[in-house]
Design a protein around this motif. Structure first.
Motif, PDB file in Angstrom:
ATOM      1  N   GLN A   7      -9.564   8.023   6.234  1.00  0.00           N
ATOM      2  CA  GLN A   7      -9.309   7.539   7.595  1.00  0.00           C
ATOM      3  C   GLN A   7      -7.972   8.069   8.124  1.00  0.00           C
ATOM      4  O   GLN A   7      -7.865   8.478   9.287  1.00  0.00           O
ATOM      5  CB  GLN A   7      -9.294   6.009   7.584  1.00  0.00           C
ATOM      6  CG  GLN A   7      -9.892   5.407   8.837  1.00  0.00           C
ATOM      7  CD  GLN A   7      -9.739   3.903   8.854  1.00  0.00           C
ATOM      8  OE1 GLN A   7      -9.600   3.274   7.795  1.00  0.00           O
ATOM      9  NE2 GLN A   7      -9.752   3.320  10.032  1.00  0.00           N
ATOM     10  N   LEU A   8      -6.965   8.063   7.257  1.00  0.00           N
ATOM     11  CA  LEU A   8      -5.655   8.598   7.648  1.00  0.00           C
ATOM     12  C   LEU A   8      -5.785  10.075   8.003  1.00  0.00           C
ATOM     13  O   LEU A   8      -5.245  10.540   9.010  1.00  0.00           O
ATOM     14  CB  LEU A   8      -4.655   8.441   6.504  1.00  0.00           C
ATOM     15  CG  LEU A   8      -4.058   7.051   6.321  1.00  0.00           C
ATOM     16  CD1 LEU A   8      -3.297   6.965   5.007  1.00  0.00           C
ATOM     17  CD2 LEU A   8      -3.118   6.732   7.483  1.00  0.00           C
ATOM     18  N   ASN A   9      -6.494  10.795   7.170  1.00  0.00           N
ATOM     19  CA  ASN A   9      -6.670  12.220   7.397  1.00  0.00           C
ATOM     20  C   ASN A   9      -7.400  12.475   8.720  1.00  0.00           C
ATOM     21  O   ASN A   9      -6.991  13.326   9.509  1.00  0.00           O
ATOM     22  CB  ASN A   9      -7.461  12.816   6.229  1.00  0.00           C
ATOM     23  CG  ASN A   9      -7.451  14.326   6.259  1.00  0.00           C
ATOM     24  OD1 ASN A   9      -6.395  14.946   6.372  1.00  0.00           O
ATOM     25  ND2 ASN A   9      -8.626  14.922   6.173  1.00  0.00           N
ATOM     26  N   MET A  51      -9.671   0.577  -8.515  1.00  0.00           N
ATOM     27  CA  MET A  51      -8.592   0.429  -7.537  1.00  0.00           C
ATOM     28  C   MET A  51      -8.268   1.773  -6.895  1.00  0.00           C
ATOM     29  O   MET A  51      -8.042   1.863  -5.693  1.00  0.00           O
ATOM     30  CB  MET A  51      -7.360  -0.145  -8.249  1.00  0.00           C
ATOM     31  CG  MET A  51      -6.147  -0.394  -7.388  1.00  0.00           C
ATOM     32  SD  MET A  51      -4.840  -1.111  -8.447  1.00  0.00           S
ATOM     33  CE  MET A  51      -3.405  -0.938  -7.405  1.00  0.00           C
ATOM     34  N   SER A  91     -10.877   2.808  -4.448  1.00  0.00           N
ATOM     35  CA  SER A  91     -10.842   2.045  -3.199  1.00  0.00           C
ATOM     36  C   SER A  91      -9.817   2.602  -2.216  1.00  0.00           C
ATOM     37  O   SER A  91      -9.789   2.214  -1.043  1.00  0.00           O
ATOM     38  CB  SER A  91     -10.551   0.571  -3.490  1.00  0.00           C
ATOM     39  OG  SER A  91      -9.194   0.392  -3.866  1.00  0.00           O
ATOM     40  N   ILE A  92      -8.967   3.503  -2.707  1.00  0.00           N
ATOM     41  CA  ILE A  92      -7.985   4.130  -1.809  1.00  0.00           C
ATOM     42  C   ILE A  92      -8.624   5.275  -1.017  1.00  0.00           C
ATOM     43  O   ILE A  92      -8.205   5.586   0.100  1.00  0.00           O
ATOM     44  CB  ILE A  92      -6.770   4.651  -2.617  1.00  0.00           C
ATOM     45  CG1 ILE A  92      -6.044   3.489  -3.278  1.00  0.00           C
ATOM     46  CG2 ILE A  92      -5.805   5.423  -1.737  1.00  0.00           C
ATOM     47  CD1 ILE A  92      -4.945   3.917  -4.239  1.00  0.00           C
ATOM     48  N   TRP A 145      -7.556  10.512  11.332  1.00  0.00           N
ATOM     49  CA  TRP A 145      -6.683  10.182  12.450  1.00  0.00           C
ATOM     50  C   TRP A 145      -5.709  11.321  12.712  1.00  0.00           C
ATOM     51  O   TRP A 145      -5.509  11.753  13.857  1.00  0.00           O
ATOM     52  CB  TRP A 145      -5.915   8.886  12.176  1.00  0.00           C
ATOM     53  CG  TRP A 145      -5.185   8.396  13.382  1.00  0.00           C
ATOM     54  CD1 TRP A 145      -5.628   7.490  14.302  1.00  0.00           C
ATOM     55  CD2 TRP A 145      -3.878   8.792  13.819  1.00  0.00           C
ATOM     56  NE1 TRP A 145      -4.695   7.311  15.279  1.00  0.00           N
ATOM     57  CE2 TRP A 145      -3.610   8.095  15.021  1.00  0.00           C
ATOM     58  CE3 TRP A 145      -2.916   9.666  13.335  1.00  0.00           C
ATOM     59  CZ2 TRP A 145      -2.416   8.247  15.723  1.00  0.00           C
ATOM     60  CZ3 TRP A 145      -1.727   9.827  14.030  1.00  0.00           C
ATOM     61  CH2 TRP A 145      -1.489   9.119  15.221  1.00  0.00           C
ATOM     62  N   PRO A 203     -11.365   5.845   0.832  1.00  0.00           N
ATOM     63  CA  PRO A 203     -11.739   5.732   2.250  1.00  0.00           C
ATOM     64  C   PRO A 203     -10.536   5.590   3.173  1.00  0.00           C
ATOM     65  O   PRO A 203     -10.575   6.065   4.313  1.00  0.00           O
ATOM     66  CB  PRO A 203     -12.621   4.480   2.289  1.00  0.00           C
ATOM     67  CG  PRO A 203     -12.430   3.794   0.984  1.00  0.00           C
ATOM     68  CD  PRO A 203     -12.010   4.813   0.001  1.00  0.00           C
ATOM     69  N   ILE A 204      -9.467   4.989   2.667  1.00  0.00           N
ATOM     70  CA  ILE A 204      -8.262   4.860   3.501  1.00  0.00           C
ATOM     71  C   ILE A 204      -7.634   6.232   3.716  1.00  0.00           C
ATOM     72  O   ILE A 204      -7.246   6.586   4.829  1.00  0.00           O
ATOM     73  CB  ILE A 204      -7.241   3.897   2.850  1.00  0.00           C
ATOM     74  CG1 ILE A 204      -7.873   2.522   2.678  1.00  0.00           C
ATOM     75  CG2 ILE A 204      -5.979   3.822   3.694  1.00  0.00           C
ATOM     76  CD1 ILE A 204      -6.941   1.487   2.116  1.00  0.00           C
ATOM     77  N   LEU A 205      -7.564   7.016   2.651  1.00  0.00           N
ATOM     78  CA  LEU A 205      -7.014   8.369   2.790  1.00  0.00           C
ATOM     79  C   LEU A 205      -7.863   9.166   3.774  1.00  0.00           C
ATOM     80  O   LEU A 205      -7.334   9.911   4.599  1.00  0.00           O
ATOM     81  CB  LEU A 205      -6.976   9.079   1.435  1.00  0.00           C
ATOM     82  CG  LEU A 205      -6.027   8.496   0.387  1.00  0.00           C
ATOM     83  CD1 LEU A 205      -5.985   9.397  -0.838  1.00  0.00           C
ATOM     84  CD2 LEU A 205      -4.627   8.327   0.952  1.00  0.00           C
ATOM     85  N   PHE A 254       0.645   4.228  -2.885  1.00  0.00           N
ATOM     86  CA  PHE A 254       0.152   5.597  -2.660  1.00  0.00           C
ATOM     87  C   PHE A 254       0.767   6.283  -1.449  1.00  0.00           C
ATOM     88  O   PHE A 254       0.227   7.263  -0.947  1.00  0.00           O
ATOM     89  CB  PHE A 254      -1.388   5.631  -2.583  1.00  0.00           C
ATOM     90  CG  PHE A 254      -2.006   4.774  -1.508  1.00  0.00           C
ATOM     91  CD1 PHE A 254      -2.416   3.485  -1.782  1.00  0.00           C
ATOM     92  CD2 PHE A 254      -2.211   5.275  -0.230  1.00  0.00           C
ATOM     93  CE1 PHE A 254      -3.014   2.694  -0.801  1.00  0.00           C
ATOM     94  CE2 PHE A 254      -2.802   4.498   0.764  1.00  0.00           C
ATOM     95  CZ  PHE A 254      -3.196   3.203   0.468  1.00  0.00           C
ATOM     96  N   ALA A 256       0.832  -1.204   0.000  1.00  0.00           N
ATOM     97  CA  ALA A 256       0.000   0.000   0.000  1.00  0.00           C
ATOM     98  C   ALA A 256       0.863   1.250   0.000  1.00  0.00           C
ATOM     99  O   ALA A 256       0.617   2.198  -0.764  1.00  0.00           O
ATOM    100  CB  ALA A 256      -0.937  -0.006   1.211  1.00  0.00           C
ATOM    101  N   MET A 257       1.901   1.256   0.817  1.00  0.00           N
ATOM    102  CA  MET A 257       2.775   2.424   0.904  1.00  0.00           C
ATOM    103  C   MET A 257       3.520   2.645  -0.407  1.00  0.00           C
ATOM    104  O   MET A 257       3.782   3.778  -0.792  1.00  0.00           O
ATOM    105  CB  MET A 257       3.765   2.256   2.053  1.00  0.00           C
ATOM    106  CG  MET A 257       3.144   2.441   3.424  1.00  0.00           C
ATOM    107  SD  MET A 257       2.442   4.094   3.691  1.00  0.00           S
ATOM    108  CE  MET A 257       0.716   3.829   3.358  1.00  0.00           C
ATOM    109  N   PRO A 265      -1.235  11.160  -2.211  1.00  0.00           N
ATOM    110  CA  PRO A 265      -2.567  11.329  -1.633  1.00  0.00           C
ATOM    111  C   PRO A 265      -3.252  12.601  -2.119  1.00  0.00           C
ATOM    112  O   PRO A 265      -4.425  12.578  -2.475  1.00  0.00           O
ATOM    113  CB  PRO A 265      -2.289  11.384  -0.130  1.00  0.00           C
ATOM    114  CG  PRO A 265      -1.030  10.614   0.047  1.00  0.00           C
ATOM    115  CD  PRO A 265      -0.216  10.931  -1.165  1.00  0.00           C
TER     116      PRO A 265
END
Lengths: 131, 131
Positions: free
Chosen positions: A97-99, A87, A90-91, A101, A93-95, A21, A17-18, A27
């Motif tokens: 969540q990171l943001n 693809m 799908s990134i 946090w 929602p992860i971004l 992206f 993943a890293m 990001p």
DNA sequence: TCGGATACCGAATAACTTTTCGGTATGAAC
DNA sequence: GTTCATACCGAAAAGTTATTCGGTATCCGA
């Protein structure tokens, strides 16, 4: 092409993943494309803190990983557009969540940065001594 | 202490998150501590692909950011333990999500890596030309 | 023909991160 | 006293990533 000296563990999901992206501007670029900013020059205006070259390099990496697709218009004006693939989508929602946090812990992190420039020993509060 | 030349955007949540747990071995270390591996030497045995020095450096950074706490036992044998704080615990689901994403897209990414070492033009399939 | 907007690329440099190396210190056991 | 396992640290070297610089090319319109 640059050849790595240190082997990567491409069986670890986080490493993968890293790699895809995790770079400095990816990001931002992914997010901007998701918001409908599609052309390199537009992206550069949006993300003015880095150079066009950097954006182009990141875009081409994102294309090779299948995160975005590139659409070339041969007419005038010379125009290229980038779109998120499934693809790439799908990134998002992860971004997000990171943001989230990061923003939640923003104060703590900024405070540490200040402590560090003032006095390192102020951090000793974080460790406890037991018998 | 090392002083950055390039300013960071500590208002961007993603930048903050990456600063706190985005380094090469931090996810491994956080995960291992969550699994109950608490001492530096144990962590080193668990993550044998890097050196003890590296683990110690990452641990001390994690302590300063408040991700883990350090407990020092003054008796014998000389012993130190690290524990996740609530802030540290809150990173776990994100790591899990990153890992899941990476594993889901593992084949695609590994394939790109292979293409790259064979023939770069194999990647041209990713872009389309329109009139 | 020249200028301006677009897109792209190679190569050098700068900046940053990771790794290695060699050192200190503690207390127990031999 | 020497050795062992533990924990920690400074500084240099190696590796990786980001940035800058200077270049190519296209097409239109002045």
């Amino acid at each position: 092409m640059y050849e790595r000296k240190i082997k990567e563990d491409l069986d670890c999901g986080i490493t993968i993943a890293m790699k895809v992206f995790g770079a400095k501007w990816k990001p931002c670029i992914i997010d901007a494309i998701a918001r409908g900013i599609r052309r390199p020059s537009e992206l550069h205006r949006e993300i003015a803190t880095t150079s066009l070259r950097v954006i182009e390099m990141q875009l081409s990496e994102l294309v090779t990983y299948g995160v975005v697709t590139k659409k070339i218009y041969t007419g005038f004006p010379l125009c290229v557009e980038y779109f998120l693939t499934p693809m790439g989508e799908s990134i998002l929602p992860i971004l997000e969540q990171l943001n989230a946090w990061g923003l939640k812990n923003k104060d703590a992190v900024q405070q540490v940065n200040n402590y560090q420039s003032i006095e390192k020993d102020a951090l000793s509060q974080y460790s406890s001594i037991c018998q």
